[in-house]
Design an enzyme around this catalytic site. Structure first.
Site, PDB file in Angstrom:
ATOM      1  CB  SER A 168     -22.118   9.810-112.306  1.00  0.00           C
ATOM      2  OG  SER A 168     -21.794   9.297-111.154  1.00  0.00           O
ATOM      3  CE1 TYR A 222     -21.018  14.744-110.398  1.00  0.00           C
ATOM      4  CE2 TYR A 222     -21.348  12.976-108.930  1.00  0.00           C
ATOM      5  CZ  TYR A 222     -20.675  13.425-110.094  1.00  0.00           C
ATOM      6  OH  TYR A 222     -19.942  12.770-111.009  1.00  0.00           O
TER       7      TYR A 222
END
Length: 234
Positions: free
Chosen positions: A118, A131
């Site tokens: 990501s 995250y």
């Protein structure tokens, strides 16, 4: 799975929910099959790998399992949320990669490990420490594996998506709060779709085995960075 199957790959999908797996594999016909597997569980992953290997050689591993849980500041973040993200995003990726590494290198002309990380692993943002840290760890894992396997018949590819609108990612992050999830994409023209990332993965995998696409960053046109996002106002 659909993108790879359409390109001629035979694909085995791993996930926890059998109903979703069945629906997915039925949509691609004979090119797709599935094994129910929880990548956070050692025994479950080992059984899945053994079943896959009974079907023959493995040419590529696509690590796309993962997710975000919560968006609390560091001072208030849940240890359980962080632990769950690390178990799935980092250790799950490591576990399945380790178990398939030797067979991937035995594939004709070599194999490939592809990790879908990501842009959160590149650009940390407030409320996303857990995250972002887990996705940074995935990117580092891919890079170090690439360095460690130089000279071996193995490609290592990292694809880092930006804002992708899916039916579950933000809903899961906000504990089922659909209004908060919808606000993530509100006013953003044409956010990425899951199919866009699948196409990027298919393209990278379909390059000649002598070519390693080390890293791909994919964002919608409206997103310059996590903090530079264009939203249309009404």
């Amino acid at each position: 799975m659909r993108e790879l199957a359409a390109a001629g790959w035979t694909v085995v999908a791993l996930a926890r929910r059998e109903d979703r797996l069945r629906e997915l594999t039925e949509s691609v016909g004979a090119a797709g099959s599935y094994v129910v597997c929880d990548l956070t569980d050692e025994a479950s992953t080992q059984r899945a790998v053994e079943e896959i290997l009974r079907g023959g050689a493995v040419k590529a591993l696509v690590n796309c399992a993962g997710g975000a849980i919560g968006k609390d500041p560091v001072a208030e973040a849940s240890l359980d949320d962080w632990r769950a993200m690390y178990e799935l995003n980092v250790l799950g990726t490591l576990r399945i990669t380790q178990k398939l590494l030797s067979t991937l290198k035995q594939a004709p002309d070599g194999g490939t490990v592809l990790i879908v990380s990501s842009t959160a692993g590149i650009e940390p943002y407030e409320g996303g420490a857990g995250y972002c840290a887990s996705k940074s760890a995935e990117r580092i894992m891919a890079r170090v594996l690439r360095l460690e396997q130089i000279g071996e018949p193995l490609r290592v590819i990292d694809i880092a998506p930006g804002l992708v609108k899916t039916e579950e990612f933000s809903v899961k992050r906000f504990g089922g709060d659909s209004s908060r999830a919808a606000a993530v994409y509100e006013g953003v023209p044409d956010p990425l779709r899951a199919e866009d990332i699948a196409q990027a993965a298919r393209w990278a995998l379909d390059q000649p085995d002598r070519i390693d696409v080390d890293s791909i960053v994919v964002r919608p046109r409206a997103e310059g960075s996590y903090t530079k996002l264009y939203r249309e106002t009404r």
